[in-house]
Write a protein that holds these residues in place. Structure first.
Motif, PDB file in Angstrom:
ATOM      1  N   VAL A 128     109.749  55.550  89.331  1.00  0.00           N
ATOM      2  CA  VAL A 128     109.790  54.517  88.284  1.00  0.00           C
ATOM      3  C   VAL A 128     109.395  55.108  86.935  1.00  0.00           C
ATOM      4  N   SER A 132     111.776  54.975  83.811  1.00  0.00           N
ATOM      5  CA  SER A 132     111.261  54.249  82.639  1.00  0.00           C
ATOM      6  C   SER A 132     111.372  55.115  81.385  1.00  0.00           C
ATOM      7  N   ILE A 146     112.210  45.278  87.021  1.00  0.00           N
ATOM      8  CA  ILE A 146     111.707  46.221  88.016  1.00  0.00           C
ATOM      9  C   ILE A 146     111.525  45.544  89.375  1.00  0.00           C
ATOM     10  N   CYS A 158     105.702  51.356  83.911  1.00  0.00           N
ATOM     11  CA  CYS A 158     106.836  51.301  82.979  1.00  0.00           C
ATOM     12  C   CYS A 158     106.362  51.012  81.562  1.00  0.00           C
ATOM     13  N   ILE A 173     110.004  43.944  79.511  1.00  0.00           N
ATOM     14  CA  ILE A 173     109.803  44.625  80.791  1.00  0.00           C
ATOM     15  C   ILE A 173     109.267  43.606  81.795  1.00  0.00           C
TER      16      ILE A 173
END
Ligand SMILES: NC(=O)c1ccc[n+]([C@@H]2O[C@H](COP(=O)([O-])OP(=O)(O)OC[C@H]3O[C@@H](n4cnc5c(N)ncnc54)[C@H](O)[C@@H]3O)[C@@H](O)[C@H]2O)c1
Ligand SMILES: O=C(O)C[C@H](O)C(=O)O
Length: 345
Positions: A128, A132, A146, A158, A173
């Motif tokens: 991730v 990211s 996510i 992230c 996000i």
């Protein structure tokens, strides 16, 4: 504070494919680029199939470290407007992400029986973080959705990677906790004999065990349970992921229901981008609602991300106790993610 249930309108996206397509045939222009990172996986493939049938999507960019050319070729034969591209390996990630309006990330390994979501941290945290970093570079203003576990840590990762990359705006996000809402709707409709297409239960907190808090007191239509039954259905919702992991007996975790939930959240993001009103979803985001710096609550989404955070609404005493138990657990997971990101290069 008015009950969130009254404000918590059923998301513009709906409960079956036909309506999903019709919904976007009404509101969505063929305008947007959506990227799926982890597109060859158990979630990625069925979710990409659902997204391929969304008229608002003009380009569906599929990325993975394996099998994406085949998945893209297969999906490209479907007679819908979205043009599908396949991208494989780190050198093709930039092309996949450039110009993306929405990025959905199911990349990473799933649980096996006996594992917690946090047991996935050592593998999925770096996946991730890498993805990211690429999103911050190639599509810093996109909605980032996510799915990869442990969500309670991967979302902070992230956000921190964005900040380290010089992107201060992390307001788009989102941790996708939609599957918890979908499950709550299904289980409560079944228990109460409701029309499931009309049931809406806000789920707050996070996405692991006791951090998953279905706010049944705000269920629409309203309903109630005796305390033992209330605790039983709450615990079933909290343990539903494990229920599927056990049933799959080593073959992974929820994929089809997650593909549906992920496509629903992505469709809501596209609705929000197009300026549609009353786009409401629960999601795990940076938050000042509780002492935990990330928390899932019902959110009004708009073109720039979160237009309004509806907060906790009116909670029952039982739900207040669940929140009290949830916060320290969340704070531990958040801290673990932030510390990982601080040392990530
Ligand atoms: N948020 C939720 O509610 C929810 C629900 C279900 C599953 N999950 C999580 O979603 C994740 C994926 O689950 P799955 O069942 O699809 O797993 P899977 O193993 O079937 O698929 C994962 C995919 O990610 C790909 N991948 C691995 N490393 C990558 C990288 N660096 N870049 C791009 N792609 C990469 C793999 O090649 C694979 O295709 C897991 O972490 C699982 O725990 C979350
Ligand atoms: O339970 C898992 O590991 C996958 C996912 O988080 C789920 O809730 O199904």
């Amino acid at each position: 504070m008015a009950s969130v249930a009254k404000q918590f309108l059923r998301p513009s996206t709906v409960n079956n494919l036909t309506k999903l397509v019709r919904n976007f045939s009404v509101t969505g222009q063929n305008n947007y680029k959506v990227a799926v990172l982890g597109a060859s996986g158990g979630i990625g493939q069925p979710m990409s199939l659902l997204l391929k049938q969304t008229p608002a999507i003009k380009q569906l960019a599929l990325y993975d470290i394996a099998h994406t050319p085949g998945v893209a070729a297969d999906l490209s034969h479907i007679d819908t407007a979205a043009q599908v591209s396949g991208h494989i390996g780190a050198e093709q990630l930039g092309d996949c992400l450039t110009g993306s309006d929405v990025v959905v990330i199911p990349a990473g390994v799933p649980r096996k029986p006996g594992m917690t979501r946090d047991d996935l941290f050592n593998t999925n945290a770096s996946i991730v973080a890498d993805l990211s970093k690429a999103c911050a570079k190639y599509c810093p203003t996109a909605f980032i959705c996510i799915i990869s576990n442990p969500v309670n840590s991967t979302v902070p990762i992230c956000c921190e990677i964005y900040k380290k990359s010089g992107v201060s705006d992390t307001s788009k996000i989102f941790g996708v906790t939609t599957l918890d809402v979908v499950r709550s709707n299904a289980f409560i409709a079944e228990a109460k004999g409701f029309d499931v297409s009309k049931v809406n239960v806000p789920v707050i907190g996070g996405h692991a065990g006791i951090t998953i808090i279905p706010v049944i007191s705000q269920c629409s239509p309203s309903c109630s349970f005796e305390q033992p039954a209330l605790e039983a259905i709450t615990e079933r919702i909290q343990d539903a992921g494990t229920e599927v992991v056990k049933a799959k007996a080593g073959a992974g975790s929820a994929t089809l229901s997650m593909a549906y939930a992920g496509a629903r959240f992505a469709a809501s993001a596209l609705d929000a981008l197009s300026g549609k009103d009353n786009v409401v979803e629960c999601a795990f985001i940076q938050s000042s609602i509780t002492a935990a710096t990330y928390f899932s609550t019902p959110l009004l989404l708009g073109p720039n991300g979160v237009k309004k955070n509806f907060g906790l609404g009116n909670l029952s005493d039982y739900e207040k106790k669940l929140v009290d138990a949830c916060v320290p657990e969340l704070q531990k997971s958040i801290k673990k993610g932030e510390e990982f990101a601080a040392n990530f290069h």
